[in-house]
Design a protein around this motif. Structure first.
Motif, PDB file in Angstrom:
ATOM      1  N   PRO A  67      47.074 -10.434  45.665  1.00  0.00           N
ATOM      2  CA  PRO A  67      46.047 -10.115  46.668  1.00  0.00           C
ATOM      3  C   PRO A  67      45.466  -8.727  46.420  1.00  0.00           C
ATOM      4  CG  PRO A  67      48.232 -10.105  47.667  1.00  0.00           C
ATOM      5  CD  PRO A  67      48.392 -10.579  46.262  1.00  0.00           C
ATOM      6  N   GLY A  77      42.622 -11.859  40.477  1.00  0.00           N
ATOM      7  CA  GLY A  77      42.465 -13.269  40.840  1.00  0.00           C
ATOM      8  C   GLY A  77      43.264 -14.200  39.948  1.00  0.00           C
ATOM      9  N   GLU A 106      46.935 -14.051  40.758  1.00  0.00           N
ATOM     10  CA  GLU A 106      47.146 -14.408  42.161  1.00  0.00           C
ATOM     11  C   GLU A 106      47.785 -13.277  42.953  1.00  0.00           C
ATOM     12  OE1 GLU A 106      49.202 -18.119  42.286  1.00  0.00           O
ATOM     13  OE2 GLU A 106      47.615 -19.170  41.239  1.00  0.00           O
TER      14      GLU A 106
END
Length: 60
Positions: free
Chosen positions: A31, A26, A29
């Motif tokens: 996925p 997270g 960033e």
């Protein structure tokens, strides 16, 4: 599982690895694939269950 310290140790390792996977993906960033996220969520649940039931008596 054998002793309470074993339950706590395994539970803490599961919590640490699973939360590092979710938070690391997270923050960068990236996925996170659904399979990896599902495994990490199950690791969090299993780790908290092991730590929560490591004491004597009824877990509430």
């Amino acid at each position: 599982m054998g002793t309470n310290s074993t339950k706590i140790g395994v539970g803490l390792v599961l919590l640490l690895v699973s939360s590092a996977l979710i938070l690391g993906a997270g923050l960068q960033e990236i996925p996170l694939p659904a399979v990896a996220g599902s495994i990490a969520a199950l690791g969090l649940a299993a780790g908290s269950l092991l730590v929560g039931t490591s004491e004597e008596g009824r877990p509430v």
